[in-house]
Scaffold this motif. Structure first.
Motif, PDB file in Angstrom:
ATOM      1  N   LYS A 133      39.104  49.826  35.944  1.00 32.77           N
ATOM      2  CA  LYS A 133      39.952  49.310  37.039  1.00 32.77           C
ATOM      3  C   LYS A 133      39.095  48.828  38.206  1.00 32.77           C
ATOM      4  CE  LYS A 133      44.209  51.049  35.605  1.00 32.77           C
ATOM      5  NZ  LYS A 133      45.537  50.559  35.601  1.00 32.77           N
ATOM      6  N   VAL A 134      38.017  49.570  38.497  1.00 26.56           N
ATOM      7  CA  VAL A 134      37.102  49.130  39.562  1.00 26.56           C
ATOM      8  C   VAL A 134      36.435  47.816  39.153  1.00 26.56           C
ATOM      9  CG1 VAL A 134      34.988  49.694  40.839  1.00 26.56           C
ATOM     10  CG2 VAL A 134      36.700  51.464  40.420  1.00 26.56           C
ATOM     11  N   TYR A 135      36.042  47.747  37.878  1.00 23.89           N
ATOM     12  CA  TYR A 135      35.432  46.520  37.360  1.00 23.89           C
ATOM     13  C   TYR A 135      36.420  45.353  37.481  1.00 23.89           C
ATOM     14  CZ  TYR A 135      32.896  43.483  34.076  1.00 23.89           C
ATOM     15  OH  TYR A 135      32.227  42.437  33.488  1.00 23.89           O
ATOM     16  N   ALA A 136      37.693  45.620  37.146  1.00 20.99           N
ATOM     17  CA  ALA A 136      38.722  44.585  37.244  1.00 20.99           C
ATOM     18  C   ALA A 136      38.855  44.105  38.690  1.00 20.99           C
ATOM     19  CB  ALA A 136      40.061  45.121  36.728  1.00 20.99           C
ATOM     20  N   ALA A 137      38.814  45.048  39.631  1.00 23.28           N
ATOM     21  CA  ALA A 137      38.922  44.675  41.051  1.00 23.28           C
ATOM     22  C   ALA A 137      37.697  43.861  41.481  1.00 23.28           C
ATOM     23  CB  ALA A 137      39.066  45.924  41.914  1.00 23.28           C
ATOM     24  N   LEU A 138      36.506  44.227  40.946  1.00 21.85           N
ATOM     25  CA  LEU A 138      35.278  43.497  41.292  1.00 21.85           C
ATOM     26  C   LEU A 138      35.302  42.056  40.771  1.00 21.85           C
ATOM     27  CD1 LEU A 138      32.554  46.249  40.703  1.00 21.85           C
ATOM     28  CD2 LEU A 138      33.238  45.236  42.889  1.00 21.85           C
ATOM     29  N   THR A 139      36.088  41.825  39.704  1.00 23.30           N
ATOM     30  CA  THR A 139      36.231  40.475  39.169  1.00 23.30           C
ATOM     31  C   THR A 139      36.725  39.510  40.243  1.00 23.30           C
ATOM     32  OG1 THR A 139      36.794  41.425  37.034  1.00 23.30           O
ATOM     33  CG2 THR A 139      37.343  39.128  37.336  1.00 23.30           C
ATOM     34  N   PHE A 140      37.669  40.002  41.056  1.00 21.66           N
ATOM     35  CA  PHE A 140      38.202  39.148  42.133  1.00 21.66           C
ATOM     36  C   PHE A 140      37.117  38.818  43.153  1.00 21.66           C
ATOM     37  CE2 PHE A 140      42.046  41.562  40.785  1.00 21.66           C
ATOM     38  CZ  PHE A 140      42.770  40.480  40.319  1.00 21.66           C
ATOM     39  N   VAL A 141      36.280  39.809  43.445  1.00 26.62           N
ATOM     40  CA  VAL A 141      35.202  39.599  44.424  1.00 26.62           C
ATOM     41  C   VAL A 141      34.196  38.587  43.870  1.00 26.62           C
ATOM     42  CG1 VAL A 141      33.401  40.724  45.788  1.00 26.62           C
ATOM     43  CG2 VAL A 141      35.502  41.987  45.227  1.00 26.62           C
ATOM     44  N   GLY A 142      33.768  38.801  42.620  1.00 26.61           N
ATOM     45  CA  GLY A 142      32.750  37.942  42.000  1.00 26.61           C
ATOM     46  C   GLY A 142      33.224  36.504  41.859  1.00 26.61           C
ATOM     47  N   PHE A 143      34.378  36.328  41.239  1.00 29.82           N
ATOM     48  CA  PHE A 143      34.875  34.964  41.025  1.00 29.82           C
ATOM     49  C   PHE A 143      35.314  34.331  42.346  1.00 29.82           C
ATOM     50  CE2 PHE A 143      34.624  35.964  36.583  1.00 29.82           C
ATOM     51  CZ  PHE A 143      34.371  34.739  35.991  1.00 29.82           C
ATOM     52  N   GLY A 144      35.871  35.150  43.245  1.00 33.83           N
ATOM     53  CA  GLY A 144      36.240  34.631  44.571  1.00 33.83           C
ATOM     54  C   GLY A 144      35.016  34.087  45.293  1.00 33.83           C
ATOM     55  N   ALA A 145      33.928  34.831  45.254  1.00 35.98           N
ATOM     56  CA  ALA A 145      32.684  34.394  45.906  1.00 35.98           C
ATOM     57  C   ALA A 145      32.153  33.127  45.241  1.00 35.98           C
ATOM     58  CB  ALA A 145      31.642  35.510  45.839  1.00 35.98           C
ATOM     59  N   ALA A 146      32.212  33.085  43.907  1.00 31.25           N
ATOM     60  CA  ALA A 146      31.692  31.919  43.186  1.00 31.25           C
ATOM     61  C   ALA A 146      32.514  30.667  43.522  1.00 31.25           C
ATOM     62  CB  ALA A 146      31.712  32.183  41.681  1.00 31.25           C
ATOM     63  N   ILE A 147      33.842  30.800  43.509  1.00 29.28           N
ATOM     64  CA  ILE A 147      34.699  29.651  43.829  1.00 29.28           C
ATOM     65  C   ILE A 147      34.377  29.156  45.241  1.00 29.28           C
ATOM     66  CG2 ILE A 147      37.091  28.931  44.283  1.00 29.28           C
ATOM     67  CD1 ILE A 147      37.925  30.924  42.035  1.00 29.28           C
ATOM     68  N   TRP A 148      34.246  30.070  46.172  1.00 27.00           N
ATOM     69  CA  TRP A 148      33.987  29.721  47.559  1.00 27.00           C
ATOM     70  C   TRP A 148      32.620  29.053  47.714  1.00 27.00           C
ATOM     71  CZ3 TRP A 148      30.537  31.945  51.282  1.00 27.00           C
ATOM     72  CH2 TRP A 148      30.768  31.492  52.590  1.00 27.00           C
ATOM     73  N   LEU A 149      31.590  29.626  47.075  1.00 24.24           N
ATOM     74  CA  LEU A 149      30.230  29.069  47.192  1.00 24.24           C
ATOM     75  C   LEU A 149      30.123  27.694  46.561  1.00 24.24           C
ATOM     76  CD1 LEU A 149      27.975  32.198  46.442  1.00 24.24           C
ATOM     77  CD2 LEU A 149      27.913  30.783  48.511  1.00 24.24           C
ATOM     78  N   PHE A 150      30.676  27.530  45.330  1.00 26.63           N
ATOM     79  CA  PHE A 150      30.543  26.252  44.655  1.00 26.63           C
ATOM     80  C   PHE A 150      31.461  25.190  45.271  1.00 26.63           C
ATOM     81  CE2 PHE A 150      29.200  28.944  40.835  1.00 26.63           C
ATOM     82  CZ  PHE A 150      27.849  28.739  41.106  1.00 26.63           C
ATOM     83  N   ASN A 151      32.555  25.622  45.852  1.00 28.54           N
ATOM     84  CA  ASN A 151      33.453  24.673  46.518  1.00 28.54           C
ATOM     85  C   ASN A 151      32.775  24.049  47.730  1.00 28.54           C
ATOM     86  OD1 ASN A 151      36.096  23.427  46.629  1.00 28.54           O
ATOM     87  ND2 ASN A 151      36.410  24.601  48.500  1.00 28.54           N
ATOM     88  N   ALA A 152      31.890  24.821  48.351  1.00 27.38           N
ATOM     89  CA  ALA A 152      31.204  24.349  49.562  1.00 27.38           C
ATOM     90  C   ALA A 152      29.927  23.587  49.231  1.00 27.38           C
ATOM     91  CB  ALA A 152      30.884  25.555  50.457  1.00 27.38           C
ATOM     92  N   ALA A 153      29.678  23.350  47.917  1.00 30.58           N
ATOM     93  CA  ALA A 153      28.349  22.878  47.507  1.00 30.58           C
ATOM     94  C   ALA A 153      28.067  21.416  47.849  1.00 30.58           C
ATOM     95  CB  ALA A 153      28.170  23.096  46.012  1.00 30.58           C
ATOM     96  N   TYR A 154      29.058  20.536  47.644  1.00 32.92           N
ATOM     97  CA  TYR A 154      28.757  19.110  47.861  1.00 32.92           C
ATOM     98  C   TYR A 154      30.012  18.315  48.163  1.00 32.92           C
ATOM     99  CZ  TYR A 154      29.786  19.089  42.789  1.00 32.92           C
ATOM    100  OH  TYR A 154      30.343  19.293  41.553  1.00 32.92           O
TER     101      TYR A 154
END
Ligand code: ZN
Length: 209
Positions: free
Chosen positions: A188-209
């Motif tokens: 369940k903790v891993y499942a919750a971390l999925t939101f953090v990981g993918f949320g961060a990735a979407i945010w970082l790559f969205n700001a890329a170019y």
């Protein structure tokens, strides 16, 4: 798989440049975000291993809604339809194609646990690259780097490659097992971390170019 999933998003952005970038990024992340939700809700199940941090030792017992080819893609059509109505049909198709690509790429690394249909008498697939931790670690980043060089504008290469490397390194322990015990206490903790990981990735790559 984590950052490797973002290669189809880079490709789709090249093919459909007028689509808001977050659509493809959210699409490739959708199955894992859905998985985070269904595991927290107790609808899909994962067998957590406290004695090993390795991806290959996690048992994905049941996840037909988020990680089957047919059913998960049908479910992705629901947000895909909404996005299509709001941003135009191309954006809806980008989201659905991005989501379907997630399953295809997961078949490379997962251990024979990915359902095809998602219902009834089903077949499961997965080539199990996760069995070879170092190889999986290097192959996923190499794939990400090649995709970036091919599909991302040159002026953003450094940003995307460095952001991808940082995100990839967050997963390092799950590839090569630096610790003996699993630092993440439960599925369940891993499942919750999925939101953090993918949320961060979407945010970082969205700001890329
Ligand atoms: Zn996945």
């Amino acid at each position: 798989m984590f950052i490797g999933h973002f290669v189809p998003a880079e490709l789709l952005q090249l093919v459909a440049p007028n689509t808001p970038r977050w659509v493809a990024l959210a699409g490739v992340s959708f199955p894992d975000l859905l998985w985070g939700g269904t595991v927290l809700a107790g609808v899909e199940t994962v067998e957590w291993n406290r004695d090993s941090p390795l991806q290959k030792d996690i048992k994905f017992v049941k996840y037909p809604y988020s990680h089957s080819l047919v059913l998960a893609t049908l479910i992705a059509c629901i947000p895909g339809l909404g996005i299509g109505l709001w941003f135009g049909p191309a954006a809806g198709l980008v989201f659905i194609a991005a989501s379907a690509s997630h399953w295809l790429l997961d078949t490379i690394v997962h251990l024979h646990d990915l359902p095809i249909l998602g219902f009834n008498r089903d077949k499961k697939v997965g080539f199990g690259l996760w069995r070879y931790g170092w190889v999986a670690l290097l192959v996923e980043y190499a794939f990400f780097a090649i995709g970036t060089l091919l599909f991302v504008p040159r002026q953003s290469w450094t940003y995307v490659l460095v952001a991808g490397l940082i995100l990839h390194m967050i997963n390092l322990n799950s590839f090569i097992g630096l610790t003996k015990k699993n630092l993440i206490p439960s599925g369940k903790v891993y499942a919750a971390l999925t939101f953090v990981g993918f949320g961060a990735a979407i945010w970082l790559f969205n700001a890329a170019y």
